[in-house]
Design a protein around this motif. Sequence first.
Motif, PDB file in Angstrom:
ATOM      1  N   LYS A  14       0.874  -1.724  -0.444  1.00 55.26           N
ATOM      2  CA  LYS A  14       0.018   0.041  -0.007  1.00 55.26           C
ATOM      3  C   LYS A  14       1.150   0.959   0.109  1.00 55.26           C
ATOM      4  CE  LYS A  14      -3.690   2.277   2.251  1.00 55.26           C
ATOM      5  NZ  LYS A  14      -4.045   2.817   1.042  1.00 55.26           N
ATOM      6  N   LYS A  15       1.968   0.845   1.333  1.00 53.38           N
ATOM      7  CA  LYS A  15       2.620   2.388   0.832  1.00 53.38           C
ATOM      8  C   LYS A  15       3.690   2.822  -0.847  1.00 53.38           C
ATOM      9  CE  LYS A  15       5.570   3.218   4.692  1.00 53.38           C
ATOM     10  NZ  LYS A  15       7.082   3.241   5.407  1.00 53.38           N
ATOM     11  N   ILE A  16       4.181   1.701  -1.371  1.00 55.05           N
ATOM     12  CA  ILE A  16       4.223   2.425  -2.739  1.00 55.05           C
ATOM     13  C   ILE A  16       3.341   2.629  -3.538  1.00 55.05           C
ATOM     14  CG2 ILE A  16       5.055   1.365  -4.770  1.00 55.05           C
ATOM     15  CD1 ILE A  16       7.025  -0.535  -2.607  1.00 55.05           C
ATOM     16  N   LEU A  17       2.302   1.470  -3.103  1.00 54.37           N
ATOM     17  CA  LEU A  17       1.041   2.349  -4.572  1.00 54.37           C
ATOM     18  C   LEU A  17       0.362   3.925  -4.229  1.00 54.37           C
ATOM     19  CD1 LEU A  17      -1.039  -0.766  -4.149  1.00 54.37           C
ATOM     20  CD2 LEU A  17      -0.414   0.240  -6.059  1.00 54.37           C
ATOM     21  N   ASP A  18       0.965   4.273  -2.898  1.00 58.75           N
ATOM     22  CA  ASP A  18      -0.024   5.226  -2.931  1.00 58.75           C
ATOM     23  C   ASP A  18       1.302   6.324  -2.741  1.00 58.75           C
ATOM     24  OD1 ASP A  18      -2.337   4.713  -1.048  1.00 58.75           O
ATOM     25  OD2 ASP A  18      -1.236   5.453   0.441  1.00 58.75           O
ATOM     26  N   LYS A  19       1.920   6.395  -2.981  1.00 58.89           N
ATOM     27  CA  LYS A  19       3.361   7.103  -3.724  1.00 58.89           C
ATOM     28  C   LYS A  19       3.221   7.168  -4.996  1.00 58.89           C
ATOM     29  CE  LYS A  19       8.477   7.411  -3.590  1.00 58.89           C
ATOM     30  NZ  LYS A  19       9.768   6.575  -3.141  1.00 58.89           N
ATOM     31  N   LEU A  20       2.585   5.675  -5.503  1.00 62.58           N
ATOM     32  CA  LEU A  20       3.144   5.709  -7.367  1.00 62.58           C
ATOM     33  C   LEU A  20       1.544   6.415  -8.016  1.00 62.58           C
ATOM     34  CD1 LEU A  20       3.761   3.545  -9.614  1.00 62.58           C
ATOM     35  CD2 LEU A  20       1.652   2.511  -9.215  1.00 62.58           C
ATOM     36  N   PHE A  21       0.661   7.010  -6.766  1.00 57.93           N
ATOM     37  CA  PHE A  21      -0.862   7.565  -7.573  1.00 57.93           C
ATOM     38  C   PHE A  21       0.269   9.050  -6.863  1.00 57.93           C
ATOM     39  CE2 PHE A  21      -2.095   3.317  -8.482  1.00 57.93           C
ATOM     40  CZ  PHE A  21      -2.734   3.233  -9.341  1.00 57.93           C
TER      41      PHE A  21
END
Length: 131
Positions: A14-21
């Motif tokens: 989730k941390k990487i997904l949040d950073k991605l968007f």
Amino acid sequence: MKQTFPKKEHLKRKKILDKLFAEKNKISAYPLLLFYVETSLPEEEVQIQAGVSVAKRNHKLAVIRNRIKRLMREVYRKNKTQFQTNDKTYAFMFIYTGREVPVIDELEKAMVKLITKFNTKVTSENQNTPL
């Protein structure tokens, strides 16, 4: 790189997904959209973690969404060796934006376009940054 797509290359954190968007680095080649971000990944031997998504708004039936995602993963698996990462690690999210059910050839052409656009963008960013 092998032409496989093992579980350690799947984007799940989730941390990487949040950073991605949040960073909004994106490249488009209809009907695909690629969000990407340079980040450190938990798996040391992996250079790219990728995920796929299809909007429920455009495709109501889960069977159709799952078919499109399966096709997208297959096309990515075949062409992932063409991405030039320059020993950096990236997180990718491929989003299908079309309204019709695609043919694999159409997705293949869009993926090749995305790869060339990504490679030119990354090489130009690397040339602009001072060492």
